[in-house]
Design a protein around this motif. Structure first.
Motif, PDB file in Angstrom:
ATOM      1  N   GLY A  17      42.167   2.480 -42.299  1.00  0.00           N
ATOM      2  CA  GLY A  17      43.273   2.337 -41.358  1.00  0.00           C
ATOM      3  C   GLY A  17      44.590   1.967 -42.023  1.00  0.00           C
ATOM      4  O   GLY A  17      44.934   2.436 -43.119  1.00  0.00           O
ATOM      5  N   GLY A  40      33.176  -2.718 -45.300  1.00  0.00           N
ATOM      6  CA  GLY A  40      33.348  -1.358 -45.805  1.00  0.00           C
ATOM      7  C   GLY A  40      33.506  -1.275 -47.317  1.00  0.00           C
ATOM      8  O   GLY A  40      34.553  -0.837 -47.821  1.00  0.00           O
ATOM      9  N   ALA A  63      35.532 -10.219 -48.714  1.00  0.00           N
ATOM     10  CA  ALA A  63      35.751 -11.549 -48.144  1.00  0.00           C
ATOM     11  C   ALA A  63      35.955 -11.388 -46.648  1.00  0.00           C
ATOM     12  O   ALA A  63      36.670 -10.491 -46.216  1.00  0.00           O
ATOM     13  N   ILE A  65      37.685 -12.813 -43.551  1.00  0.00           N
ATOM     14  CA  ILE A  65      38.794 -13.753 -43.308  1.00  0.00           C
ATOM     15  C   ILE A  65      38.487 -14.721 -42.168  1.00  0.00           C
ATOM     16  O   ILE A  65      39.236 -15.674 -41.955  1.00  0.00           O
ATOM     17  N   VAL A 114      39.405 -14.308 -36.047  1.00  0.00           N
ATOM     18  CA  VAL A 114      39.870 -13.315 -37.035  1.00  0.00           C
ATOM     19  C   VAL A 114      41.397 -13.166 -36.976  1.00  0.00           C
ATOM     20  O   VAL A 114      42.095 -13.359 -37.978  1.00  0.00           O
ATOM     21  N   LYS A 158      48.200 -12.248 -31.130  1.00  0.00           N
ATOM     22  CA  LYS A 158      49.343 -11.690 -31.872  1.00  0.00           C
ATOM     23  C   LYS A 158      50.633 -12.461 -31.549  1.00  0.00           C
ATOM     24  O   LYS A 158      51.492 -12.647 -32.411  1.00  0.00           O
ATOM     25  N   PRO A 184      53.147  -3.100 -34.912  1.00  0.00           N
ATOM     26  CA  PRO A 184      53.057  -1.657 -34.655  1.00  0.00           C
ATOM     27  C   PRO A 184      52.796  -1.349 -33.184  1.00  0.00           C
ATOM     28  O   PRO A 184      52.207  -2.149 -32.460  1.00  0.00           O
ATOM     29  N   VAL A 187      48.709   3.248 -33.285  1.00  0.00           N
ATOM     30  CA  VAL A 187      48.567   3.960 -34.562  1.00  0.00           C
ATOM     31  C   VAL A 187      47.167   4.570 -34.604  1.00  0.00           C
ATOM     32  O   VAL A 187      46.185   3.934 -34.197  1.00  0.00           O
ATOM     33  N   THR A 189      44.153   4.939 -35.718  1.00  0.00           N
ATOM     34  CA  THR A 189      43.093   4.352 -36.557  1.00  0.00           C
ATOM     35  C   THR A 189      41.894   4.077 -35.661  1.00  0.00           C
ATOM     36  O   THR A 189      41.996   4.159 -34.431  1.00  0.00           O
ATOM     37  N   PHE A 192      42.456   1.646 -32.692  1.00  0.00           N
ATOM     38  CA  PHE A 192      43.094   2.165 -31.483  1.00  0.00           C
ATOM     39  C   PHE A 192      42.259   3.254 -30.814  1.00  0.00           C
ATOM     40  O   PHE A 192      42.148   3.301 -29.584  1.00  0.00           O
TER      41      PHE A 192
HETATM   42  N1  LIG Z   1      46.015   0.715 -34.777  1.00  0.00           N
HETATM   43  C1  LIG Z   1      46.894   0.254 -33.919  1.00  0.00           C
HETATM   44  O1  LIG Z   1      47.228   0.913 -32.932  1.00  0.00           O
HETATM   45  C2  LIG Z   1      47.511  -1.124 -34.110  1.00  0.00           C
HETATM   46  C3  LIG Z   1      48.602  -1.461 -33.299  1.00  0.00           C
HETATM   47  C4  LIG Z   1      49.180  -2.713 -33.444  1.00  0.00           C
HETATM   48  C5  LIG Z   1      48.692  -3.606 -34.382  1.00  0.00           C
HETATM   49  N2  LIG Z   1      47.623  -3.246 -35.157  1.00  0.00           N
HETATM   50  C6  LIG Z   1      47.145  -4.230 -36.127  1.00  0.00           C
HETATM   51  O2  LIG Z   1      47.154  -3.644 -37.410  1.00  0.00           O
HETATM   52  C7  LIG Z   1      46.130  -4.244 -38.221  1.00  0.00           C
HETATM   53  C8  LIG Z   1      45.264  -3.151 -38.837  1.00  0.00           C
HETATM   54  O3  LIG Z   1      44.648  -2.423 -37.782  1.00  0.00           O
HETATM   55  P1  LIG Z   1      43.963  -0.989 -37.978  1.00  0.00           P
HETATM   56  O4  LIG Z   1      44.348  -0.189 -36.792  1.00  0.00           O
HETATM   57  O5  LIG Z   1      44.192  -0.465 -39.340  1.00  0.00           O
HETATM   58  O6  LIG Z   1      42.411  -1.410 -37.793  1.00  0.00           O
HETATM   59  P2  LIG Z   1      41.059  -0.743 -38.370  1.00  0.00           P
HETATM   60  O7  LIG Z   1      41.261   0.688 -38.687  1.00  0.00           O
HETATM   61  O8  LIG Z   1      39.998  -1.151 -37.402  1.00  0.00           O
HETATM   62  O9  LIG Z   1      40.841  -1.529 -39.755  1.00  0.00           O
HETATM   63  C9  LIG Z   1      40.644  -2.913 -39.715  1.00  0.00           C
HETATM   64  C10 LIG Z   1      40.487  -3.443 -41.118  1.00  0.00           C
HETATM   65  O10 LIG Z   1      40.353  -4.871 -41.011  1.00  0.00           O
HETATM   66  C11 LIG Z   1      39.186  -5.265 -41.687  1.00  0.00           C
HETATM   67  N3  LIG Z   1      38.593  -6.455 -41.060  1.00  0.00           N
HETATM   68  C12 LIG Z   1      38.193  -6.640 -39.789  1.00  0.00           C
HETATM   69  N4  LIG Z   1      37.676  -7.873 -39.632  1.00  0.00           N
HETATM   70  C13 LIG Z   1      37.762  -8.470 -40.846  1.00  0.00           C
HETATM   71  C14 LIG Z   1      37.396  -9.747 -41.341  1.00  0.00           C
HETATM   72  N5  LIG Z   1      36.831 -10.677 -40.551  1.00  0.00           N
HETATM   73  N6  LIG Z   1      37.623 -10.044 -42.652  1.00  0.00           N
HETATM   74  C15 LIG Z   1      38.206  -9.127 -43.469  1.00  0.00           C
HETATM   75  N7  LIG Z   1      38.567  -7.892 -43.052  1.00  0.00           N
HETATM   76  C16 LIG Z   1      38.341  -7.578 -41.757  1.00  0.00           C
HETATM   77  C17 LIG Z   1      38.252  -4.079 -41.658  1.00  0.00           C
HETATM   78  O11 LIG Z   1      37.356  -4.211 -42.758  1.00  0.00           O
HETATM   79  P3  LIG Z   1      35.846  -3.615 -42.806  1.00  0.00           P
HETATM   80  O12 LIG Z   1      35.917  -2.231 -42.221  1.00  0.00           O
HETATM   81  O13 LIG Z   1      35.544  -3.646 -44.266  1.00  0.00           O
HETATM   82  O14 LIG Z   1      34.994  -4.525 -41.994  1.00  0.00           O
HETATM   83  C18 LIG Z   1      39.246  -2.921 -41.826  1.00  0.00           C
HETATM   84  O15 LIG Z   1      39.555  -2.727 -43.181  1.00  0.00           O
HETATM   85  C19 LIG Z   1      45.374  -5.189 -37.288  1.00  0.00           C
HETATM   86  O16 LIG Z   1      45.854  -6.513 -37.440  1.00  0.00           O
HETATM   87  C20 LIG Z   1      45.719  -4.689 -35.898  1.00  0.00           C
HETATM   88  O17 LIG Z   1      45.620  -5.701 -34.915  1.00  0.00           O
HETATM   89  C21 LIG Z   1      47.030  -2.032 -35.044  1.00  0.00           C
END
Ligand SMILES: NC(=O)c1ccc[n+]([C@@H]2O[C@H](COP(=O)([O-])OP(=O)(O)OC[C@H]3O[C@@H](n4cnc5c(N)ncnc54)[C@H](OP(=O)(O)O)[C@@H]3O)[C@@H](O)[C@H]2O)c1
Length: 246
Positions: A17, A40, A63, A65, A114, A158, A184, A187, A189, A192
């Motif tokens: 993501g 992952g 790790a 978090i 988290v 948030k 953001p 997005v 990923t 979402f």
């Molecule tokens: N996508 C959106 O629409 C969106 C919008 C606004 C804000 N955000 C924010 O952007 C950030 C990234 O989101 P994303 O969309 O890229 O999510 P994602 O594709 O679900 O990826 C999440 C990542 O966080 C890691 N993760 C989850 N729990 C964890 C933990 N306890 N310790 C360490 N790593 C952990 C996962 O690792 P593993 O896979 O290795 O477990 C993965 O690498 C988040 O904070 C999210 O709230 C996203």
């Protein structure tokens, strides 16, 4: 003659993501990158492989978090392998959607632990261990301002991150460490997309004035700016990268 130290960035949740895109982008910007993952491992190692193939430096470090010692593990690795840490990107996060009336304690606790606890522990460790002149980039979300049904607990975590971002920026100014957040919009990923129908996704894309969902690289570019030399006087700000949705 002393050589300049390697500039190092930790990116939490960088196995996929947005975090994976940030890790690749910061490596292209010249940072050595600690690519954190929780579950992952193969994906994180693939991100490291891509960075190394492009001539960059990176290591994958497991790790959680949510674990009280998870963040310290990442700083230990950055200091041991690259000699110190300059940038902390508190990107890792989870989202569990449900109306407040139907949200159980386990869902509330997981998102608080988290999204809020992990970022709090990251900021606390970063405040002590980042080198002077460093940067902290936190992750909020544009849902903080949208008040959409179903997002109650996630948006609350948030909003709390935004409050602490403003406060830590004032606390760390004397060490020339800036603290900002990116918020953001939607997005493309797993976070979402998972659990949404094609119709829901299309409806969301139509809400966005720029007419498309965000891509991880749209957000990585903003983090690159906040980690780089051109944002030296940007501090305590929340940057809403969302195609104009709010
Ligand atoms: N996508 C959106 O629409 C969106 C919008 C606004 C804000 N955000 C924010 O952007 C950030 C990234 O989101 P994303 O969309 O890229 O999510 P994602 O594709 O679900 O990826 C999440 C990542 O966080 C890691 N993760 C989850 N729990 C964890 C933990 N306890 N310790 C360490 N790593 C952990 C996962 O690792 P593993 O896979 O290795 O477990 C993965 O690498 C988040 O904070 C999210 O709230 C996203």
């Amino acid at each position: 003659m002393t050589s300049n130290p390697i500039r190092t960035a930790i990116v939490t949740g960088a196995s996929k993501g947005i975090g994976a895109a940030i890790a690749r982008r910061l490596a292209r910007d010249g940072f050595a990158v600690v690519v954190n993952y929780a579950r992952g491992r193969a994906e994180a190692e693939a991100v490291v492989g891509t960075i190394e193939a492009e001539g960059g430096k990176a290591i994958a470090v497991q790790a959680d978090i949510a674990d009280p010692t998870g963040i310290a593990t990442l700083f230990d690795a950055g200091e041991r392998v690259f000699g110190g840490v300059d940038i902390l990107v508190n990107n890792a996060g989870i989202m569990k959607l449900s109306p407040i009336a139907q949200t159980d304690d386990a869902s509330f606790d997981a998102q608080i632990t988290v999204n809020l606890g992990g970022v709090f522990r990251g900021m606390r460790e970063g405040a002590k261990r980042l080198r002077d002149g460093g940067r902290i980039v936190n992750f909020s979300s544009s849902v903080v301002g949208l008040y959409q049904p179903g997002y109650g607990v996630y948006a609350a975590t948030k909003a709390a991150v935004e409050a602490m971002t403003h406060i830590l920026a004032k606390e760390l100014g004397a060490r020339r460490i800036t603290v900002n957040a990116v918020a953001p919009g939607p997005v493309e990923t797993a976070l979402f997309m998972d659990g949404k129908s094609a119709a829901q996704i299309e409806a969301t894309a139509k809400m966005i004035p720029l007419g498309r969902l965000g891509q991880p690289d749209d957000i990585a570019g903003v983090v690159s700016f906040l980690a780089g030399p051109d944002s030296g006087w940007v501090n305590g700000q929340i940057i809403r990268a969302n195609g104009g949705v709010i």
